[in-house]
Design an enzyme around this catalytic site. Structure first.
Site, PDB file in Angstrom:
ATOM      1  N   ARG A 171     113.180 -18.421 -42.980  1.00 37.72           N
ATOM      2  CA  ARG A 171     112.389 -19.300 -43.846  1.00 37.72           C
ATOM      3  C   ARG A 171     113.260 -20.384 -44.491  1.00 37.72           C
ATOM      4  NH1 ARG A 171     107.708 -17.468 -46.383  1.00 37.72           N
ATOM      5  NH2 ARG A 171     108.327 -18.284 -48.407  1.00 37.72           N
ATOM      6  N   ARG A 175     121.311 -26.874 -43.611  1.00 33.35           N
ATOM      7  CA  ARG A 175     121.437 -28.306 -43.314  1.00 33.35           C
ATOM      8  C   ARG A 175     122.867 -28.780 -43.441  1.00 33.35           C
ATOM      9  NH1 ARG A 175     117.517 -29.438 -47.551  1.00 33.35           N
ATOM     10  NH2 ARG A 175     115.490 -29.039 -46.586  1.00 33.35           N
ATOM     11  N   ARG A 248     106.214  -4.822 -51.441  1.00 33.27           N
ATOM     12  CA  ARG A 248     107.216  -4.899 -52.475  1.00 33.27           C
ATOM     13  C   ARG A 248     106.514  -5.367 -53.739  1.00 33.27           C
ATOM     14  NH1 ARG A 248     111.479  -2.388 -54.110  1.00 33.27           N
ATOM     15  NH2 ARG A 248     113.178  -3.687 -54.897  1.00 33.27           N
ATOM     16  N   ARG A 279     115.326 -13.824 -60.019  1.00 33.11           N
ATOM     17  CA  ARG A 279     115.381 -15.220 -60.455  1.00 33.11           C
ATOM     18  C   ARG A 279     114.811 -15.398 -61.845  1.00 33.11           C
ATOM     19  NH1 ARG A 279     111.823 -17.169 -55.246  1.00 33.11           N
ATOM     20  NH2 ARG A 279     110.209 -15.610 -55.464  1.00 33.11           N
ATOM     21  N   GLU A 299     112.113 -12.394 -62.984  1.00 32.77           N
ATOM     22  CA  GLU A 299     111.340 -11.747 -61.917  1.00 32.77           C
ATOM     23  C   GLU A 299     112.114 -10.546 -61.387  1.00 32.77           C
ATOM     24  OE1 GLU A 299     109.570 -14.815 -59.411  1.00 32.77           O
ATOM     25  OE2 GLU A 299     109.850 -13.485 -57.697  1.00 32.77           O
ATOM     26  N   TYR A 347     103.165 -12.412 -44.640  1.00 34.77           N
ATOM     27  CA  TYR A 347     103.984 -13.149 -45.608  1.00 34.77           C
ATOM     28  C   TYR A 347     103.645 -14.629 -45.451  1.00 34.77           C
ATOM     29  CZ  TYR A 347     108.480 -14.204 -48.040  1.00 34.77           C
ATOM     30  OH  TYR A 347     109.460 -14.625 -48.911  1.00 34.77           O
ATOM     31  N   ASP A 349     102.652 -18.561 -46.600  1.00 33.60           N
ATOM     32  CA  ASP A 349     102.786 -19.620 -47.600  1.00 33.60           C
ATOM     33  C   ASP A 349     101.386 -20.135 -47.943  1.00 33.60           C
ATOM     34  OD1 ASP A 349     105.515 -19.588 -47.897  1.00 33.60           O
ATOM     35  OD2 ASP A 349     105.854 -20.957 -46.228  1.00 33.60           O
TER      36      ASP A 349
HETATM   37  N1  UDP Z   1     117.136 -15.563 -50.046  1.00 35.35           N
HETATM   38  C1  UDP Z   1     118.451 -15.286 -50.319  1.00 35.35           C
HETATM   39  N2  UDP Z   1     119.067 -15.881 -51.385  1.00 35.35           N
HETATM   40  C2  UDP Z   1     118.409 -16.763 -52.180  1.00 35.35           C
HETATM   41  C3  UDP Z   1     117.050 -17.065 -51.898  1.00 35.35           C
HETATM   42  C4  UDP Z   1     116.451 -16.441 -50.835  1.00 35.35           C
HETATM   43  O1  UDP Z   1     119.063 -14.487 -49.620  1.00 35.35           O
HETATM   44  O2  UDP Z   1     119.016 -17.269 -53.141  1.00 35.35           O
HETATM   45  C5  UDP Z   1     116.491 -14.871 -48.904  1.00 35.35           C
HETATM   46  C6  UDP Z   1     115.849 -13.559 -49.309  1.00 35.35           C
HETATM   47  O3  UDP Z   1     115.991 -12.652 -48.240  1.00 35.35           O
HETATM   48  C7  UDP Z   1     114.393 -13.945 -49.459  1.00 35.35           C
HETATM   49  C8  UDP Z   1     114.235 -14.966 -48.362  1.00 35.35           C
HETATM   50  O4  UDP Z   1     115.468 -15.666 -48.345  1.00 35.35           O
HETATM   51  O5  UDP Z   1     113.533 -12.835 -49.297  1.00 35.35           O
HETATM   52  C9  UDP Z   1     113.078 -15.926 -48.542  1.00 35.35           C
HETATM   53  O6  UDP Z   1     113.239 -16.606 -49.759  1.00 35.35           O
HETATM   54  P1  UDP Z   1     112.101 -17.502 -50.402  1.00 35.35           P
HETATM   55  O7  UDP Z   1     112.666 -18.209 -51.573  1.00 35.35           O
HETATM   56  O8  UDP Z   1     111.487 -18.313 -49.307  1.00 35.35           O
HETATM   57  O9  UDP Z   1     111.087 -16.370 -50.847  1.00 35.35           O
HETATM   58  P2  UDP Z   1     109.831 -16.318 -51.824  1.00 35.35           P
HETATM   59  O10 UDP Z   1     109.856 -17.548 -52.679  1.00 35.35           O
HETATM   60  O11 UDP Z   1     108.645 -16.177 -50.927  1.00 35.35           O
HETATM   61  O12 UDP Z   1     110.086 -15.081 -52.618  1.00 35.35           O
END
Ligand code: UDP
Length: 366
Positions: A171, A175, A248, A279, A299, A347, A349
């Site tokens: 996901r 870059r 989860r 976060r 969170e 999962y 978006d």
């Molecule tokens: N992820 C990570 N470090 C970060 C942010 C995301 O390893 O700082 C990984 C983690 O496995 C997560 C996945 O990337 O489940 C997808 O992150 P995203 O932010 O897309 O998830 P969401 O916002 O759906 O929780």
């Protein structure tokens, strides 16, 4: 004849979009919602003029012009671009993984240097990545994996990275440009005034009942309409007869501060294993708020058990197989259509949820 053409179970994006379209086509719709508010997980609670993303930060992004046009009929989106910061034991890094991150991690300046560094570290993985750990090392090397991925991911999912499917990490963009935009999509933003504006417009003129649980009295509810659009958890619909799907869970801790700016950005990811939350969201930054106070939400990923809110489906092999069995049952169910993140155990978006609801409307109503 039933009172309604459609009973829509759940007022999240899937249910609200379907209800809106069906209502436009002259169908009689009733939306029922188990919670005491509309909008599912995009619901915002307004406090001190700040829209708190009550079930976690939601940033709308899409590559599809038709979906962007669709949502813009109902609400104006601002110019917010998601650029979260990762905090690893006090070291700060830009996300997603880009030249800023590589510079902060190794001091490299050019894409060539960064690529060389990553190529060296990824040499460990010589085969097609089989799990999230291998996929992550293959994408960005061991240093970034250890500092920015491993701890965060294992907290987030409550499992070892070696036991998680590789697709989760795909996901995130990688870059070789100095670009901190978390998404690659062409369109992005947050609704001005929060997501409730979008949901309220979608559901305008439609019968809605809050605090109604379909699953506690399925028979009675089904009599009310010719067809049911069910957006709750699919295993619950079938009374868990084949076993439980795993999710989860999340716990949110919101605090108010009498200062105007707590962390300077909407999202800071705590990527070490020890910090118990993944976060901190500072909500006002989603809408460039200038209020004198601020709200932040920590969170915490938590173990999920039946009855808790189901946030993330665990799309591993075991759960996917079980879902496939429920899907067979779902297809046999007369006049019931399953949709959305929980109904399809996906999962998703937000833009994909809307797209899927619009596909269903085309199929059902044209
Ligand atoms: N992820 C990570 N470090 C970060 C942010 C995301 O390893 O700082 C990984 C983690 O496995 C997560 C996945 O990337 O489940 C997808 O992150 P995203 O932010 O897309 O998830 P969401 O916002 O759906 O929780």
């Amino acid at each position: 004849m039933s009172i309604y053409d459609y009973l829509i179970v759940g007022s999240g994006l899937f249910g609200s979009v379907f209800a809106h379209e069906a209502n436009n086509k002259g169908k009689r719709c009733l939306v029922i919602e188990r919670r005491n508010h509309l909008g599912g997980n995009v619901y915002c609670q307004n406090r001190d003029d700040i829209n708190i993303h009550f079930y976690g930060g939601h940033i709308f992004h899409t590559n599809a012009p038709d979906i962007w046009e669709y949502v813009n009929q109902f609400v104006v989106f601002n110019q917010y671009i998601n650029s979260p910061i990762a905090n690893y034991k006090g070291e700060l890094y830009n996300l997603p993984f880009n030249m800023n991150t590589f510079h902060e991690m190794w001091g490299v300046i050019t894409p060539r240097e960064a690529k060389r560094k990553i190529a060296k570290q990824r040499a460990l993985i010589t085969h097609e990545p089989q799990n999230l750990e291998e996929q992550a090392i293959h994408l960005v090397g061991t240093d970034i994996y250890e500092k920015l991925i491993k701890g965060y991911t294992e907290k987030q999912w409550g499992r070892k990275c070696t036991e998680l499917p590789a697709f989760i990490i795909k996901r995130l963009p990688v870059r070789y440009t100095y670009d901190n935009n978390y998404f690659n999509d062409r369109y992005q933003g947050v609704p001005i005034g929060g997501y409730n504006v979008l949901i309220n417009h979608l559901l305008e003129g439609i019968d809605v009942r809050l605090n109604c649980d379909f699953n506690t009295n399925q028979e009675a509810w089904r009599d009310i309409a010719d067809k049911v659009i069910y957006t709750g958890t699919i295993d619950e619909y079938f009374h868990y007869c084949l076993g439980e799907l795993e999710y989860r869970g999340l716990r949110f801790e919101t605090e108010k501060y009498n200062i105007d700016n707590y962390q300077g950005v909407a999202a800071v990811n705590y990527t070490d294993a020890e910090t118990p939350y993944t976060r901190i969201i500072e909500h006002k930054h989603f809408e460039f708020g200038t209020q004198s106070v601020t709200y932040i939400t920590k969170e915490y990923p938590v173990f999920w058990k039946r009855g808790d809110e189901a946030y993330y489906p665990i799309n591993d092999e075991k759960n996917q197989n079980l879902y496939q069995q429920y899907l067979i049952k779902a297809k046999q169910e007369k006049n019931v259509i399953f949709g959305g993140r929980l109904g399809e155990y996906k999962y998703y978006d937000m833009d994909k949820v809307i797209q899927s609801a619009l596909h269903l409307t085309e199929k059902e109503l044209s």
